[in-house]
Design an enzyme around this catalytic site. Structure first.
Site, mmCIF file in Angstrom:
data_model
loop_
_atom_site.group_PDB
_atom_site.id
_atom_site.type_symbol
_atom_site.label_atom_id
_atom_site.label_comp_id
_atom_site.label_asym_id
_atom_site.label_seq_id
_atom_site.Cartn_x
_atom_site.Cartn_y
_atom_site.Cartn_z
ATOM 1 N N ASP A 1 0.915 -1.117 0.044
ATOM 2 C CA ASP A 1 0.139 -0.129 0.032
ATOM 3 C C ASP A 1 0.676 1.246 -0.002
ATOM 4 O O ASP A 1 1.441 1.722 1.072
ATOM 5 C CB ASP A 1 -0.749 -0.164 1.166
ATOM 6 C CG ASP A 1 -1.654 1.309 1.369
ATOM 7 O OD1 ASP A 1 -1.873 1.743 0.545
ATOM 8 O OD2 ASP A 1 -2.097 1.565 2.744
ATOM 9 N N GLU B 1 -1.071 10.661 0.477
ATOM 10 C CA GLU B 1 -2.326 10.059 0.580
ATOM 11 C C GLU B 1 -2.527 9.645 1.848
ATOM 12 O O GLU B 1 -3.713 9.454 2.432
ATOM 13 C CB GLU B 1 -2.484 8.938 -0.361
ATOM 14 C CG GLU B 1 -3.784 8.228 -0.584
ATOM 15 C CD GLU B 1 -4.095 7.238 0.462
ATOM 16 O OE1 GLU B 1 -5.377 6.767 0.554
ATOM 17 O OE2 GLU B 1 -3.133 6.746 1.038
#
Length: 351
Positions: free
Chosen positions: A188, A222
């Site tokens: 991720d 993010e």
């Protein structure tokens, strides 16, 4: 057009990307790597002021644009306090739990660029000394970094150049197994970044025309909520975030298919785009799962929240044990990469 993803190529690129420390707020090295990778493929490249990278491929239709994002920033930490015993107290970057990094090797980068290794431990680690070693809370107060240097006081630590605000990154421990898995921290979202890079390489090398001008945003904030909420051109109609599919009890996603998110903490994703992605998957024999992530947000949801009038979607490889010791399988990477490819060559949805 027929397309078969070269997963081993993507795995190799993931391995390189996760090996570059890049906690949110300190991503220049990995952005430089991505920029250098793309420089040979004739795409327009520019940095935004936040430090992210935008690669643009002009399409047949330049009046309507697409944006596809993946983020290269990761979880990490900062030095919160230089303790009197020569160890470091930390503050988290991103949403994880201390138990997910307890016992992990780490790297401290000073403001001058010098690095030191260390280990993230409970203060009460030794069972021979601390009766409560097993049940003491894993929290900001008890977690600390043991630096691999001869230091026993705060003054000795500061003499090394280590100070409050220095970034701490976690050892990814990346491995590719004979059984087809890649396991590592920071899949991720570096798995998604690798997929986009290899797709851009393929499209440009094979001179495949895209139907719409497409911007590939490699975002770098993010994990702290605002990586992809800017630099969206007025012509952008569709915005697809490529991020992980989260696995666990009650989730439909797995490590072998592409996850198509229908809803997360921000609410439902665009229904028309969701159906379009399903149609593309069905037409091209791509295995997928529909899923809802209750404690999740993406660059696409950040863009919606910032007021952009766009059609937004979210897909990604299924990642086991997200924000901890993550893992996925080559078939999930293949299914995800092939769905992105067919999406890039497809017509826009009728919103």
């Amino acid at each position: 057009m027929n397309y078969q993803a070269n997963v081993q190529e993507t795995f190799s690129l993931i391995k390189e990307l996760v090996s570059i420390p890049s906690p949110s707020g300190n991503t220049t090295k990995v952005i430089n790597y991505v920029e250098n990778f793309l420089a040979d493929y004739g795409v327009e490249l520019k940095r935004n002021r936040k430090g992210g990278l935008i690669a643009t491929i002009k399409g047949t239709n330049n009046q309507e644009h697409r944006m596809v994002t993946a983020h290269v920033d990761t979880l990490g930490a900062m030095v919160k306090e230089v303790k009197s015993n020569g160890r470091l107290k930390l503050t988290m970057i991103g949403g994880f739990r201390w138990n997910a990094v307890e016992g992990e090797y780490c790297e401290i980068e000073t403001a001058s660029g010098k690095t030191y290794t260390g280990t993230i431990l409970m203060h009460q680690t030794s069972v021979h000394v601390y009766k409560n070693a097993g049940d003491a809370p894993r929290n900001d107060e008890n977690i600390e970094v043991r630096i691999d240097a001869k230091v026993t006081t705060a003054e000795e630590v500061r003499a090394l150049g280590i100070e409050v605000g220095d970034f701490v990154s976690f050892d990814p421990r990346v491995q590719i197994t004979d059984s087809g898995y890649i396991k590592s921290r920071h899949l991720d979202d570096k798995a998604s970044v690798a997929m986009l890079l290899n797709l851009i390489k393929h499209i440009q090398s094979e001179m495949i025309p895209l139907p719409y001008t497409t911007h590939f945003l490699i975002s770098n904030n993010e994990e702290i909520g605002y990586g992809g909420n800017s630099n969206i051109t007025p012509e952008t109609v569709e915005y697809l975030a490529v991020d992980m599919g989260a696995l666990g009890d009650g989730q439909a996603s797995d490590e072998y298919t592409v996850s198509i998110c229908v809803k997360d903490s921000s609410g439902p994703y665009h229904y028309g785009l969701r159906k379009h992605l399903i149609e593309l998957a069905d037409k091209n024999n791509i295995e997928y799962k529909l899923d809802i992530y209750p404690f999740y947000g993406s660059d696409a949801s950040a863009a919606i929240r910032s007021g952009h009038d766009i059609v937004h979607g979210l897909i990604g490889a299924g990642i086991e044990s997200s924000h901890a010791l993550e893992r996925t399988h080559e078939t999930s990477i293949r299914n995800t990469q092939e769905l992105i490819y067919h999406y890039l060559l497809s017509d826009m949805v009728k919103y």
